[in-house]
Write a protein that holds these residues in place. Structure first.
Motif, PDB file in Angstrom:
ATOM      1  N   ARG A  34      44.414  -3.595 -56.471  1.00  0.00           N
ATOM      2  CA  ARG A  34      43.167  -3.836 -55.751  1.00  0.00           C
ATOM      3  C   ARG A  34      42.492  -2.528 -55.361  1.00  0.00           C
ATOM      4  O   ARG A  34      41.259  -2.402 -55.457  1.00  0.00           O
ATOM      5  N   SER A  38      38.795  -1.233 -56.597  1.00  0.00           N
ATOM      6  CA  SER A  38      37.792  -0.815 -55.620  1.00  0.00           C
ATOM      7  C   SER A  38      37.308   0.597 -55.911  1.00  0.00           C
ATOM      8  O   SER A  38      36.104   0.876 -55.880  1.00  0.00           O
ATOM      9  N   GLY A  77      29.440  -6.024 -53.567  1.00  0.00           N
ATOM     10  CA  GLY A  77      30.330  -6.995 -52.941  1.00  0.00           C
ATOM     11  C   GLY A  77      31.741  -6.921 -53.486  1.00  0.00           C
ATOM     12  O   GLY A  77      32.723  -6.969 -52.725  1.00  0.00           O
ATOM     13  N   TYR A  81      34.930  -5.978 -51.319  1.00  0.00           N
ATOM     14  CA  TYR A  81      35.995  -6.976 -51.214  1.00  0.00           C
ATOM     15  C   TYR A  81      37.341  -6.361 -51.588  1.00  0.00           C
ATOM     16  O   TYR A  81      38.344  -6.557 -50.885  1.00  0.00           O
ATOM     17  N   SER A  85      40.500  -6.220 -49.263  1.00  0.00           N
ATOM     18  CA  SER A  85      41.732  -6.907 -49.642  1.00  0.00           C
ATOM     19  C   SER A  85      42.876  -5.922 -49.866  1.00  0.00           C
ATOM     20  O   SER A  85      44.039  -6.223 -49.563  1.00  0.00           O
ATOM     21  N   HIS A 111      36.284 -14.000 -44.452  1.00  0.00           N
ATOM     22  CA  HIS A 111      37.021 -13.371 -45.544  1.00  0.00           C
ATOM     23  C   HIS A 111      37.301 -14.391 -46.641  1.00  0.00           C
ATOM     24  O   HIS A 111      37.190 -14.080 -47.839  1.00  0.00           O
ATOM     25  N   PHE A 114      34.133 -14.835 -48.421  1.00  0.00           N
ATOM     26  CA  PHE A 114      33.913 -13.616 -49.205  1.00  0.00           C
ATOM     27  C   PHE A 114      34.685 -13.705 -50.518  1.00  0.00           C
ATOM     28  O   PHE A 114      34.158 -13.389 -51.599  1.00  0.00           O
ATOM     29  N   TYR A 115      35.938 -14.142 -50.431  1.00  0.00           N
ATOM     30  CA  TYR A 115      36.763 -14.315 -51.630  1.00  0.00           C
ATOM     31  C   TYR A 115      36.093 -15.269 -52.612  1.00  0.00           C
ATOM     32  O   TYR A 115      36.041 -15.010 -53.821  1.00  0.00           O
ATOM     33  N   THR A 117      32.951 -15.939 -53.013  1.00  0.00           N
ATOM     34  CA  THR A 117      31.787 -15.342 -53.674  1.00  0.00           C
ATOM     35  C   THR A 117      32.203 -14.409 -54.806  1.00  0.00           C
ATOM     36  O   THR A 117      31.535 -14.374 -55.849  1.00  0.00           O
ATOM     37  N   ILE A 118      33.308 -13.673 -54.631  1.00  0.00           N
ATOM     38  CA  ILE A 118      33.650 -12.686 -55.657  1.00  0.00           C
ATOM     39  C   ILE A 118      34.378 -13.324 -56.840  1.00  0.00           C
ATOM     40  O   ILE A 118      34.570 -12.644 -57.864  1.00  0.00           O
ATOM     41  N   GLU A 162      41.485 -11.728 -59.612  1.00  0.00           N
ATOM     42  CA  GLU A 162      41.687 -12.385 -58.318  1.00  0.00           C
ATOM     43  C   GLU A 162      41.968 -13.871 -58.465  1.00  0.00           C
ATOM     44  O   GLU A 162      42.603 -14.472 -57.602  1.00  0.00           O
TER      45      GLU A 162
END
Length: 275
Positions: A34, A38, A77, A81, A85, A111, A114-115, A117-118, A162
């Motif tokens: 992760r 990022s 985003g 995220y 995470s 959160h 948010f997960y 959406t991604i 994810e």
């Protein structure tokens, strides 16, 4: 669904740490993956902004304009995220208690949203770009090819990671409402961009060129979003069924975490939706 939209739930929050664990990777390995994603996403975004400032004919104006595009906003985003995470996974790997567990319930619910959406929006971006916006001719410059592949193809690869690797549960149906609402807010931003900067981020939003097709595009993307949500929900359910029910892989936990019989845990056994 409308009545549940502003409720955060009263049950225990993520009792077996699904957001921070994987059926395949250790918490430390999940953190590394992760964090690496990022880092790549932020590097891409910042490099694109710097490149456009230095090379584009309009200078940094082109970089400022990127914040009017759904593609770039969803990529930001993704970057944030995976940063969040990774942080929660790191704190879990070190202490057995993720930082997310110490947050107030509204932030935990955010959160979870948010997960969702991604794992939904990147697929919309990829489909719309390659099916509607891509000209069909490969990019003459290496930078253009790399930036477009990073933001219009690797974004879905990150979302797929994810979906398949962590132990996250199926998102609650109420998230469909928020997905569509965020799309509506972006639509408003697109027309604010036209009013303030005199351009449409996407040509299919221009009523002078598309006429009545604008409504069809907007409605079609909203419906497509809900369909993708259904596909994503099914993939997560199938992943949990195969890995946990069929293969018995209930998860790799931190050494300092001692979940009480995770295989028999109510949350694991009943596939309780995340709040």
């Amino acid at each position: 669904m409308a009545l549940q939209a502003f409720k955060f739930g009263t049950g225990p929050w993520d009792p077996t740490h699904r957001f921070e664990t994987s059926w395949l990777l250790s918490p430390w390995a999940l953190f590394f993956c992760r964090a690496l994603i990022s880092l790549y996403a932020f590097t891409t975004l910042l490099f694109v902004l710097a490149w456009q400032c230095a090379r584009a004919a309009t200078g940094c104006e082109a970089s400022r304009d990127t914040f009017s595009y759904f593609t770039h906003l969803t990529y930001w985003g993704l970057a944030f995220y995976f940063l969040a995470s990774a942080t929660h996974t790191l704190t879990y790997a070190r202490s057995g208690v993720p930082l997310l567990d110490r947050f107030p319930r509204p932030l935990q619910a955010l959160h979870s949203a948010f997960y969702t959406t991604i794992v939904v929006y990147p697929f919309i971006v990829t489909i719309v770009y390659w099916a509607r916006l891509y000209s069909g001719t490969w990019f003459a410059e290496v930078f253009a090819g790399w930036s477009n592949v990073s933001q219009h193809a690797l974004n879905s690869a990150f979302a797929l990671f994810e979906l398949l690797v962590p132990r996250t549960g199926t998102p609650p149906p109420v998230h469909m409402l928020w997905l569509v609402l965020l799309l509506a807010l972006y639509l408003a931003l697109a027309y604010v961009t036209k009013a303030s900067k005199d351009f449409y981020p996407y040509d299919f939003l221009d009523p002078k060129e598309q006429h009545g097709l604008v409504a069809a595009y907007v409605f079609g993307i909203a419906v497509g979003c809900l369909i993708i949500f259904g596909v994503v929900w099914s993939i997560i359910w199938l992943r949990k069924y195969v890995t946990e029910t069929k293969l018995g892989k209930t998860g790799k936990f931190a050494k300092k975490d001692h979940p009480a019989n995770a295989a028999g845990d109510v949350e694991v056994a009943t596939d309780k939706p995340q709040e």
